[in-house]
Write a protein that holds these residues in place. Structure first.
Motif, PDB file in Angstrom:
ATOM      1  N   SER A 252      36.119  43.752  46.187  1.00 47.96           N
ATOM      2  CA  SER A 252      35.331  43.866  47.407  1.00 47.96           C
ATOM      3  C   SER A 252      34.572  45.189  47.451  1.00 47.96           C
ATOM      4  O   SER A 252      33.379  45.234  47.785  1.00 47.96           O
ATOM      5  CB  SER A 252      36.280  43.731  48.601  1.00 47.96           C
ATOM      6  OG  SER A 252      35.694  44.248  49.753  1.00 47.96           O
ATOM      7  N   VAL A 253      35.226  46.232  47.101  1.00 44.66           N
ATOM      8  CA  VAL A 253      34.574  47.547  47.140  1.00 44.66           C
ATOM      9  C   VAL A 253      33.458  47.612  46.099  1.00 44.66           C
ATOM     10  O   VAL A 253      32.375  48.132  46.354  1.00 44.66           O
ATOM     11  CB  VAL A 253      35.597  48.683  46.921  1.00 44.66           C
ATOM     12  CG1 VAL A 253      34.883  50.037  46.795  1.00 44.66           C
ATOM     13  CG2 VAL A 253      36.602  48.728  48.054  1.00 44.66           C
ATOM     14  N   ARG A 254      33.713  47.004  44.958  1.00 48.53           N
ATOM     15  CA  ARG A 254      32.706  47.029  43.903  1.00 48.53           C
ATOM     16  C   ARG A 254      31.464  46.235  44.331  1.00 48.53           C
ATOM     17  O   ARG A 254      30.337  46.642  44.114  1.00 48.53           O
ATOM     18  CB  ARG A 254      33.306  46.439  42.618  1.00 48.53           C
ATOM     19  CG  ARG A 254      32.588  46.867  41.353  1.00 48.53           C
ATOM     20  CD  ARG A 254      33.156  46.199  40.105  1.00 48.53           C
ATOM     21  NE  ARG A 254      34.479  46.654  39.746  1.00 48.53           N
ATOM     22  CZ  ARG A 254      35.504  45.843  39.482  1.00 48.53           C
ATOM     23  NH1 ARG A 254      35.369  44.524  39.577  1.00 48.53           N
ATOM     24  NH2 ARG A 254      36.665  46.328  39.139  1.00 48.53           N
ATOM     25  N   ARG A 255      31.724  45.105  44.995  1.00 44.20           N
ATOM     26  CA  ARG A 255      30.631  44.219  45.356  1.00 44.20           C
ATOM     27  C   ARG A 255      29.877  44.698  46.590  1.00 44.20           C
ATOM     28  O   ARG A 255      28.653  44.700  46.617  1.00 44.20           O
ATOM     29  CB  ARG A 255      31.196  42.818  45.589  1.00 44.20           C
ATOM     30  CG  ARG A 255      30.136  41.724  45.661  1.00 44.20           C
ATOM     31  CD  ARG A 255      30.778  40.357  45.727  1.00 44.20           C
ATOM     32  NE  ARG A 255      31.569  40.040  44.545  1.00 44.20           N
ATOM     33  CZ  ARG A 255      32.480  39.068  44.505  1.00 44.20           C
ATOM     34  NH1 ARG A 255      32.760  38.365  45.586  1.00 44.20           N
ATOM     35  NH2 ARG A 255      33.142  38.825  43.400  1.00 44.20           N
ATOM     36  N   HIS A 256      30.637  45.099  47.609  1.00 48.74           N
ATOM     37  CA  HIS A 256      29.994  45.394  48.891  1.00 48.74           C
ATOM     38  C   HIS A 256      30.002  46.873  49.255  1.00 48.74           C
ATOM     39  O   HIS A 256      29.416  47.263  50.248  1.00 48.74           O
ATOM     40  CB  HIS A 256      30.693  44.631  50.027  1.00 48.74           C
ATOM     41  CG  HIS A 256      30.864  43.172  49.743  1.00 48.74           C
ATOM     42  ND1 HIS A 256      29.796  42.300  49.629  1.00 48.74           N
ATOM     43  CD2 HIS A 256      31.985  42.428  49.532  1.00 48.74           C
ATOM     44  CE1 HIS A 256      30.253  41.082  49.378  1.00 48.74           C
ATOM     45  NE2 HIS A 256      31.578  41.135  49.299  1.00 48.74           N
ATOM     46  N   GLY A 257      30.709  47.647  48.487  1.00 53.31           N
ATOM     47  CA  GLY A 257      30.816  49.062  48.833  1.00 53.31           C
ATOM     48  C   GLY A 257      31.719  49.273  50.037  1.00 53.31           C
ATOM     49  O   GLY A 257      31.832  50.377  50.555  1.00 53.31           O
TER      50      GLY A 257
END
Lengths: 319, 557
Positions: A252-257
């Motif tokens: 999630s962090v990688r995709r959406h920051g």
């Protein structure tokens, strides 16, 4: 100097046992520990006060108790540091242990938890001549956990054990690490699998840091639990909410920051785990009616690409 | 009533090692201990365990000679030989059980030097060796499902027709007395540091095992041999391991001189403990101390070395003194630490009371004689704990089933009730302290006829006053006050034997240094003192020292 103690008392032998607090005022030396003061109470003022203590040098682990609400070894807690001007010190038995009398708690549960992790070395065979050969680093690495004196302070202040008595607890898990990471033990993978799969195992720690903070011997049980999570994943144990949570988090962090909380919840439970999802449905409904449900499709964070770079750098560094 | 083949009193290293041997031998074994096993005082041993490993080029004779010289030739040489020969196997066995011994670069067991020895043969776990060994033996106890009566305090041994057949014990949790019958009993209940004030010993070291065996007719041997450890912290009396000096720390006087150059030019800080303690006390007495202390200096060892190899010492210095070993020399002085004396046993742990064995600090085999070498106490516990159990396993084969007699239980019930019923009187803590301070004053690093007599008078007074001790707590659950009174009874027994032994020995040898008779006297005193408790009072006797191959010579370090 003056020491003012307020001690929690409980005597099961009274006709109607009840908890009460008793105050003691003492003249003590500047060097006095809480234990020195309690011994003075016991020896000179009130012979009915029950507490365990033995070595007075922080190695036997007998005198775990709460001082001003935090678990400590009484023999290692200097009055002058906590109460330099005679402030009142509240002394209570450790938490998460049934009280027997005054400051004496029942330690049977503590040691039953230790037993749960098969706390003895299990090599397939022992050398016929001489010792096991093991690197100095591997042994030095275990010294930290060998410092554990089983005083119970970490268990006392563990926030998971407060609500879940199935949790093995920080002390027993630190003990487990001592075998999992011992190159002489040949049951590491079985140990990890068990700790990974069972209710109350390594994934049930909430990382609240209490055990790290209160441990009087710097064993840092939580850090050991986190190491065992990594080791369990490395060993291929991936079918746990904990592992899925970790994966979903980073994805999630990688995709959406930023964190996609809805997806994180569903990922952790597992998309095919219908009973598990249904169990959480009321929580989601309640959150929705209060306007607290996170968006179904997350917004991208500003500076998303910069965050992605940080993630990649961190992952690269850890590999 | 409970019943077992073998009952072990005490769950420190000697007790647990004996128990593991007993269980492995197929016997029904139980351990009774007044504290949880991992609270035992074996924890406090810091520096290490000696073993002459032949694959490192060491040999048992070298270790035996160091031990015998350390003992000032009072150790029985047959017993020392057994200990030295079995040491290697004992240490390797502990390693196989899981002890995280420090390693060398090849991954083999690493060593450090210890006092009274030229060879580095002390195996260790940081500065927590005793704790590391104890926890591992407790792991073995869990592995074998050992029966442990935790927090049960032994009030009496049971004797039938002059043979020991079990014990009566107080369950502290419930306040109930119980009979535990057994075909044989091993006492492994540790030392008697509470006879002295101050002492490095834990509060639990009240000589219970010594007194129990003594009351059953077994003599205490060489009780005058009381070890004062050279490095105990100022104010608190906490032990600073000999490992500090083993790793190279200096002892300094007020002028900053390494004064051991004068007293022991060859071994310096690593002379035997009695020698170093006397040297320090001489410096202090002659005005070269600082407020009754000298200094232990580790600064030149460097912070990272100190933290890795002596971490616990740094913890103690920081927590209890507010000092940093890497920056500050710490004030230390001699402090009562260990009793070489104990219940007389043979090399298989047998006492003179049939059915009764002893091992560990409470026993006197004798391998320590007049002065114990550092890191030989842990070795003593595991070697002779194991031997006692092995012999007891054979002995119990010839013992028939036990009787159901409960007379000792009834007698103890009456005794405890009488103590509880005594309305008011002296507090046991005050009485102990008064006597124990007199013992330190009278039977210290230096002693003479007059000082020892003063100590004896204080002990006699304590014995008389004990009849007036009362207990404030009248309850059943965890009545610590009652236990302290019972412990004090044991403490006074031990003090009586120490005084009797000290007054009997008319020479200076090892830790027994008389300023009125400063010479060792092999002609008249190359023998053990024995003190018996009889209905008519104390009886003092002597027995010969076993000399096998090392004739006594002048002892120089």
């Amino acid at each position: 100097m003056q020491a003012n103690l307020k001690v929690k008392r409980y005597n099961p032998d009274e006709p109607q046992p009840r908890v009460r607090y008793q105050e003691y005022s003492l003249d003590v030396l500047e060097s006095f520990t809480v234990l020195d003061a309690l011994i003075q109470v016991r020896d000179e003022v009130d012979g009915t006060l029950a507490l365990r203590c033995s070595c007075r040098a922080s190695i036997c682990g007998s005198c775990g108790m709460r001082v001003n609400g935090r678990a400590k070894l009484a023999c290692k807690t200097r009055i002058a540091e906590l109460a330099p001007n005679g402030e009142q010190l509240t002394i209570e038995p450790m938490g998460n242990h049934p009280v027997i009398k005054d400051l004496v708690v029942d330690i049977d549960t503590f040691f039953n938890q230790i037993r749960r992790v098969d706390p003895f070395i299990q090599p397939d065979s022992t050398p016929t001549q001489g010792e096991f050969i093991a690197s100095s680093e591997s042994m030095t690495n275990l010294l930290g956990v060998m410092n554990c004196i089983m005083c119970g302070a970490c268990v006392s202040d563990c926030t998971v054990l407060e609500v879940d008595d199935k949790f093995i607890g920080p002390a027993a898990l630190a003990k487990a690490y001592r075998f999992v990471d011992d190159p002489r033990d040949d049951r590491s993978s079985e140990r990890l699998k068990k700790l990974n799969d069972e209710h109350g195992g390594i994934w049930d720690c909430t990382r609240c840091f209490q055990c790290v903070e209160v441990c009087p011997k710097d064993v840092a049980p939580m850090d050991r639990i986190m190491e065992m999570r990594d080791m369990a994943i490395e060993a291929g144990n991936r079918n746990t909410p904990g592992y899925r949570h970790t994966e979903s988090f980073i994805r999630s962090v990688r995709r959406h920051g930023r964190l996609d909380e809805t997806r994180l919840a569903v990922d952790s439970i597992g998309w095919t785990n219908v009973p598990g999802l249904l169990r959480e449905a009321p929580v989601a409904m309640k959150a929705f009616t209060k306007g607290k449900l996170p968006p179904l499709f997350p917004h991208k964070a500003e500076g998303n690409s910069a965050i992605r770079e940080i993630v990649e750098k961190a992952e690269g560094g850890s590999k | 009533m409970y019943e077992h083949d073998l009952l072990i009193i005490g769950a420190g290293l000697a007790g647990l090692r004996a128990a593991v041997e007993g269980v492995r031998g197929g016997a029904d074994v139980a351990v009774v201990t007044k504290v949880h096993p991992v609270r035992s005082h074996s924890n406090a041993a810091q520096g290490g365990i000696n073993a002459p490993l032949t694959d490192r080029g060491d040999d048992w004779e070298s270790h035996a000679l160091d031990t015998i010289k350390g003992s000032d030739y009072l150790a029985d040489q047959d017993a020392v030989e057994i200990m030295s020969r079995e040491a290697g196997e004992a240490v390797i066995e502990l390693e196989h059980m899981g002890v995280i011994f420090s390693r060398d670069d090849e991954g083999r067991l690493g060593t450090r030097r210890f006092g009274g020895q030229k060879v580095a043969r002390t195996f260790f776990v940081g500065a927590i060796t005793g704790s590391a060994l104890l926890h591992v033996l407790y792991e073995q106890a869990i592995k074998y499902g050992l029966r442990v009566y935790e927090e049960w305090f032994v009030t009496s041994l049971i004797e039938e027709d002059g043979v020991v057949r079990g014990a009566v014990a107080l369950d502290l949790r419930t306040g109930e007395l119980h009979t535990i019958r057994a075909k044989a009993v091993i006492i492994a209940a540790g030392g008697a540091g509470r006879v002295f004030e101050p002492s490095t010993n834990a509060i639990i070291c009240t000589g219970d095992g010594l007194a129990l065996a003594w009351r059953a007719g077994a003599p205490m041997m060489d009780m005058e041999m009381v070890q004062y450890h050279p490095t105990t912290l100022a104010r608190t009396g906490i032990l600073m391991s000999e490992a500090a000096r083993g790793e190279g720390a200096y002892l300094l006087n007020k002028q900053g001189d390494r004064f051991m150059e004068t007293y022991a030019p060859e071994y310096l800080e690593l002379a035997s403990r009695d020698v170093v303690s006397r040297s320090e006390q001489t410096e202090i007495n002659e005005g070269r101390g600082i407020d009754g202390n000298v200094l232990l200096d580790l600064r030149h060892l460097g912070r990272s070395f100190i933290e890795e190899r002596l971490g616990y010492l740094q913890e103690v210095a920081v927590e209890f003194l507010g000092m940093d070993l890497a920056n500050d020399p710490v004030p230390i002085r001699p402090g009562m630490h260990y009793i070489m004396g104990g219940i007389k046993t043979d090399v298989n742990g047998r006492t003179e009371a049939p059915g009764l064995y002893a091992a560990g600090e409470c026993a006197n085999v004798s391998v320590h004689g007049a002065n114990r070498l550092g890191a030989n106490s842990l070795l003593d516990t595991v070697v002779f704990g194991r031997r006692a159990a092995r012999h007891a396993l054979e002995y119990i084969k010839s013992v028939n089933g036990t009787s159901r007699d409960e007379s000792q239980l009834e007698a103890d019930k009456a005794r405890l009730q009488a103590l509880l019923d005594r309305p008011q009187g002296i507090r046991s803590a005050a009485l102990r302290r008064e006597m124990a301070e007199a013992m330190t004053e009278g039977i210290g690093v230096f002693r003479d006829q007059a000082s020892m007599e003063r100590a004896e008078t204080a002990v006699r007074r304590a014995r008389d006053q004990f009849a007036n001790v009362s207990v404030q707590d009248k309850g059943k659950t965890f009545n610590m006050d009652l236990m302290f009174a019972l412990e004090l009874d044991y403490v006074i027994d031990c003090a009586e034997a120490i005084c009797a032994g000290a007054l009997a020995r008319k020479e200076s040898r090892g830790a027994h240094y008389r300023t009125d008779i400063t010479q060792r006297d092999d002609e008249n005193w190359l023998k053990h003192t024995l003190v018996y408790k009889t209905d008519e009072g104390l009886r003092v006797d002597t027995s010969p020292v076993a000399i096998t191959k090392w004739e006594p010579v002048k002892r120089v370090y």
